[in-house]
Design an enzyme around this catalytic site. Structure first.
Site, mmCIF file in Angstrom:
data_model
loop_
_atom_site.group_PDB
_atom_site.id
_atom_site.type_symbol
_atom_site.label_atom_id
_atom_site.label_comp_id
_atom_site.label_asym_id
_atom_site.label_seq_id
_atom_site.Cartn_x
_atom_site.Cartn_y
_atom_site.Cartn_z
ATOM 1 N NE ARG A 174 27.773 62.271 -18.047
ATOM 2 C CZ ARG A 174 27.789 62.586 -16.748
ATOM 3 N NH1 ARG A 174 27.723 63.860 -16.380
ATOM 4 N NH2 ARG A 174 27.871 61.651 -15.833
ATOM 5 C CB SER A 245 28.094 55.595 -19.347
ATOM 6 O OG SER A 245 28.514 55.218 -18.064
ATOM 7 C CD GLU A 341 27.642 59.672 -21.401
ATOM 8 O OE1 GLU A 341 28.816 59.637 -20.971
ATOM 9 O OE2 GLU A 341 26.661 59.427 -20.688
#
Length: 345
Positions: A174, A245, A341
């Site tokens: 990520r 998410s 995130e």
């Protein structure tokens, strides 16, 4: 790659633009000055003016991975560069190109229509092609960095266009060179290399349940399975505001994992590089009792504890307050820190 010399057309200026429909949380937000970018050639002149006036700026794609305040000061570049094509093909792979504003899921669908499988595990991820390498999006054992050949972007510091090789993108979980250098690069085009030799990647438990022992599903079957699984686990942003998410799955050293698995035998985890383990953040949050819980106008989705939702009239402050409660509880119970995130603008 040199900067284009002439803009084909000036970007459209939209003052005081409401961004409620351009962020999947559905937060009431607006931008002081918004410019619709439909071609890379529009960027250099605009950015010279933005930097000359010392205005704050940022790029906004589909708004699926951002937390917006009520007002974004300065300049917001609305990434709307479209277009996708097959560039070349050899015995082993095919090169594809897509504009930074192309809808990601529609791009995945297009690749399958072209009989070019490989991205099907990444179906139904919201957002744009341009945002994909920044976040190095991933799902069900696949990360987009595996398939990227190069990324074309405008460097706001050097005032030039640059093509980054896969290695120069510095992809990690990520993460990428672009994410670590936020407010410097404007991704305009992404080149993908799709191998002709395809293999199903279905080792996740969700797939094992879906295919009931079938070890050779087709790319189309995997695509449909991913859409079905994600639709069940993740709420439709058009119905309930969310950014998918909300927390990254934490990666812990092997020693810490051994301590945790001894104390919590049902701990959900996956192997990671160098002997480390990736923990399922949703499982950690669920064990803390947050799944389905509501805090005012925001809450934790009832079908997936990894997803925070806006039930209506929620704000960035509300969602970040809930996130802080979750982070503190997970840290207290498991000694594990959760990273957010989405990008906080």
């Amino acid at each position: 790659m040199n900067s284009p010399q002439n803009a084909s057309s000036k970007p459209k200026l939209v003052p005081n633009l409401s961004l409620k429909e351009r962020n999947t949380f559905g937060f009431e937000a607006s931008t002081e000055l918004a410019y619709e970018i439909t071609s890379a050639e529009q960027i250099p002149v605009l950015m010279r003016e933005v930097l000359h006036q010392k205005l704050s700026w940022r790029v906004l794609g589909g708004g699926s991975n951002v937390i917006l305040p009520k007002l974004l000061p300065g300049v917001t570049l609305l990434m709307n560069i479209t277009g996708q094509e097959i560039i070349s093909s050899d015995d082993s792979s095919v090169l594809l190109a897509a504009g930074g504003g192309v809808n990601w899921h529609e791009f995945v669908t297009w690749t399958l229509d072209q009989n070019l499988p490989g991205l099907e595990n990444l179906a139904l991820i919201p957002g744009t092609v341009g945002a994909a390498p920044i976040q190095n999006i991933g799902a069900y054992g696949v990360e987009i960095g595996e398939y990227i050949e190069s990324v074309e972007a405008f460097d706001a510091i050097n005032q030039t266009f640059t093509a980054f090789t896969k290695e120069q993108c510095q992809f990690a979980y990520r993460d990428s060179h672009f994410k670590r250098n936020s407010n410097r690069f404007i991704v305009t085009r992404v080149i993908f290399r799709i191998p002709k030799q395809w293999m199903a990647r279905i080792h996740y438990a969700d797939f094992l349940k879906e295919f009931s022992g079938d070890s050779s599903p087709s790319p189309e079957e995997i695509f449909l399975a991913v859409c079905k699984i994600r639709t069940h686990k993740l709420p439709d942003p058009k119905v309930i505001g969310n950014a998918g998410s909300f927390f990254q799955n934490p990666i812990v050293p092997a020693e810490q994992f051994e301590t945790l698995i001894h104390k919590f035998p049902e701990l959900v985890s996956y192997p990671n590089a160098a002997g480390k383990r990736k923990l399922a953040a949703g499982w950690l949050i669920d064990q803390c009792g947050f799944k389905g819980q509501r805090m005012g106008n925001v809450g934790v989705y009832e079908n997936q504890a990894l997803v925070l939702v806006n039930y209506g009239n929620g704000t960035a402050q509300d969602i970040l307050g809930l996130a802080k409660c979750i982070q503190d509880k997970v840290d207290d119970l498991f000694g594990v820190k959760l990273d957010i995130e989405p990008n906080i603008l």
